[in-house]
Design an enzyme around this catalytic site. Structure first.
Site, PDB file in Angstrom:
ATOM      1  N   VAL A  92       6.948  -6.169   6.964  1.00 29.46           N
ATOM      2  CA  VAL A  92       5.688  -6.895   6.793  1.00 29.46           C
ATOM      3  C   VAL A  92       5.896  -8.019   5.777  1.00 29.46           C
ATOM      4  O   VAL A  92       5.333  -9.099   5.876  1.00 29.46           O
ATOM      5  CB  VAL A  92       4.586  -5.922   6.306  1.00 29.46           C
ATOM      6  CG1 VAL A  92       3.362  -6.675   5.824  1.00 29.46           C
ATOM      7  CG2 VAL A  92       4.227  -4.939   7.408  1.00 29.46           C
ATOM      8  N   ARG A 117       1.366   9.734  -2.612  1.00 31.05           N
ATOM      9  CA  ARG A 117       1.612   9.168  -1.288  1.00 31.05           C
ATOM     10  C   ARG A 117       2.577   7.990  -1.411  1.00 31.05           C
ATOM     11  O   ARG A 117       2.732   7.427  -2.490  1.00 31.05           O
ATOM     12  CB  ARG A 117       0.289   8.664  -0.666  1.00 31.05           C
ATOM     13  CG  ARG A 117      -0.724   9.754  -0.356  1.00 31.05           C
ATOM     14  CD  ARG A 117      -0.284  10.613   0.815  1.00 31.05           C
ATOM     15  NE  ARG A 117      -1.331  11.538   1.242  1.00 31.05           N
ATOM     16  CZ  ARG A 117      -1.536  12.731   0.693  1.00 31.05           C
ATOM     17  NH1 ARG A 117      -0.774  13.121  -0.334  1.00 31.05           N
ATOM     18  NH2 ARG A 117      -2.492  13.534   1.138  1.00 31.05           N
ATOM     19  N   ASP A 162      14.715 -12.080  -0.796  1.00 31.98           N
ATOM     20  CA  ASP A 162      15.263 -11.325  -1.932  1.00 31.98           C
ATOM     21  C   ASP A 162      15.408 -12.173  -3.185  1.00 31.98           C
ATOM     22  O   ASP A 162      15.514 -11.620  -4.286  1.00 31.98           O
ATOM     23  CB  ASP A 162      16.648 -10.756  -1.587  1.00 31.98           C
ATOM     24  CG  ASP A 162      16.612  -9.903  -0.327  1.00 31.98           C
ATOM     25  OD1 ASP A 162      17.658  -9.808   0.343  1.00 31.98           O
ATOM     26  OD2 ASP A 162      15.540  -9.376   0.004  1.00 31.98           O
TER      27      ASP A 162
HETATM   28  O1  F6P Z   1      17.773  -9.785   3.072  1.00 30.30           O
HETATM   29  C1  F6P Z   1      16.442  -9.723   3.475  1.00 30.30           C
HETATM   30  C2  F6P Z   1      16.078  -8.318   3.839  1.00 30.30           C
HETATM   31  O2  F6P Z   1      14.737  -8.274   4.217  1.00 30.30           O
HETATM   32  C3  F6P Z   1      16.323  -7.316   2.736  1.00 30.30           C
HETATM   33  O3  F6P Z   1      15.319  -7.370   1.725  1.00 30.30           O
HETATM   34  C4  F6P Z   1      16.351  -6.023   3.511  1.00 30.30           C
HETATM   35  O4  F6P Z   1      17.052  -4.994   2.845  1.00 30.30           O
HETATM   36  C5  F6P Z   1      17.096  -6.443   4.788  1.00 30.30           C
HETATM   37  O5  F6P Z   1      16.870  -7.840   4.939  1.00 30.30           O
HETATM   38  C6  F6P Z   1      16.625  -5.734   6.025  1.00 30.30           C
HETATM   39  O6  F6P Z   1      17.505  -6.118   7.060  1.00 30.30           O
HETATM   40  P1  F6P Z   1      17.089  -5.928   8.621  1.00 30.30           P
HETATM   41  O7  F6P Z   1      16.162  -7.050   8.949  1.00 30.30           O
HETATM   42  O8  F6P Z   1      18.401  -6.018   9.346  1.00 30.30           O
HETATM   43  O9  F6P Z   1      16.417  -4.604   8.725  1.00 30.30           O
END
Ligand code: F6P
Length: 343
Positions: free
Chosen positions: A274, A267, A128
């Site tokens: 990924v 779409r 992030d």
């Molecule tokens: O913080 C990293 C992240 O990939 C975010 O971008 C995303 O919202 C979250 O983790 C997803 O979390 P999980 O792996 O628990 O689905």
């Protein structure tokens, strides 16, 4: 010294490169023993670890994910978590703990440090890129590469079918991945959490393109992007173990609204996890290696309660408290750069 290390929160490419660098300098230069706690803070609470060695880390530089495993539990989530953690630290004689994680894991590390459980040094990890004090977190560069390649591929199918393609990317409550991948991928528009979007204005922009003969569009939407209040009804959300909002789904909402408002075939592609998979980019491998070396140096310089960070192209040590104080949002100037290409 006896140095503990853990990887917590969402996985991402580069974690093993950090572990490899820490282990290399710890063993070869400082003569340390390195204890890799399994599954983040769970391993600290349950005294579950494996000893990391240079020999054991061979071949891990390009390997995605984390060989230690990860989780989103912390010692503060149970009544005896702290006592369990203290017992492990005492039993193993751990002198310092290197905590590799995102905002949730690092905040717990700061609390553990301040509560005197064990001295802590943090390493900022997350695709992030939302951690303050560091220009970049590792995992971000790789995620942007993955998202950009996906957007490039979606251009070809959009042009073949004269379609509007909505691409939802990760990034939690900030738009760094969306903005960088949107610019790199030549997106028509990019919607980010930092600026609530007007779905009618997006529809009109897409229509303007069509009227000028551009019959395909790519709309990149950050998973945390929000419509201007009252313009679209959104479902409620659940939360994860850290109490973070479980995001995902805004891309489908935007796609449905655009098709309804423009009449153009639309779409949606949700890139999801990924973006966190596979081998780290070359940049992330270098950043991770530097972070790892600087983290074990911070331990031996006894600069605890600190975090390694990338500032002005250099990896430095900064107060962990300053890093986790607030979310790092996108640079408004870069957002303006992206807007220069909006229809
Ligand atoms: O913080 C990293 C992240 O990939 C975010 O971008 C995303 O919202 C979250 O983790 C997803 O979390 P999980 O792996 O628990 O689905």
């Amino acid at each position: 010294m006896r140095v503990g290390v853990l990887t917590g929160g969402g996985d991402c490419p580069g974690l093993n490169a950090v572990l490899r660098a820490i282990t290399r300098k710890a063993e070869r230069e400082y003569g340390d023993e390195v204890f890799g706690f399994l599954d983040g803070w769970r391993g600290v609470m349950e005294n579950d670890y494996e000893v990391l060695t240079v020999e054991g880390m061979r071949g891990t530089l390009p390997r995605g994910g984390t060989i230690l495993g990860t989780s989103r539990v912390t010692p503060y989530m149970s009544s005896d978590g702290i006592d369990q953690a203290k017992a492990t630290i005492t039993e193993l004689g751990i002198d310092a703990l290197i905590v590799i994680g995102g905002e949730g894991t690092l905040s717990c590390g700061l609390q553990i440090h301040n509560d005197g459980v064990v001295p802590v040094v943090g390493v900022p990890k997350t695709i992030d890129n939302d951690i303050g004090g560091t220009e970049l977190t590792f995992g971000f560069d790789t995620a942007v590469d993955i998202a950009t390649e996906a957007i490039d591929r979606l251009h070809t199918t959009a042009e073949s079918h004269d379609r509007v393609m909505v691409v939802e990317v990760m990034g939690r409550h900030v738009g760094h991945i969306a903005l960088w991948a949107g610019i790199a991928g030549g997106a028509t528009m990019t919607l980010i959490p930092e600026e609530p979007f007007d779905i009618q204005a997006v529809a009109e922009a897409v229509s303007r393109r069509h009227k000028h003969g551009k019959y395909s569009s790519i709309i990149v939407v950050a998973e945390g992007a929000q419509p201007i209040p009252g313009t679209i009804e959104l479902a409620d959300y659940s939360v994860d173990q850290f109490g973070h909002q479980r995001l995902g789904g805004i891309g489908s909402v935007v796609a449905a609204e655009l098709e309804a408002r423009t009449g153009y075939e639309t779409r949606v592609t949700v890139l999801g996890h990924v973006q966190r998979g596979g081998t780290p980019s070359a940049f992330d491998r270098v950043l991770c290696t530097w972070f790892g070396i600087e983290a074990i140096d911070a331990v031996h310089e006894k600069n605890f309660g600190s975090m390694v960070a990338l500032q002005s192209g250099e990896v430095v040590q900064m107060p962990l408290a300053d890093a986790v104080r607030e979310l790092k949002t996108v640079n408004p100037r870069l957002h303006e750069v992206a807007k220069a290409f909006f229809p």
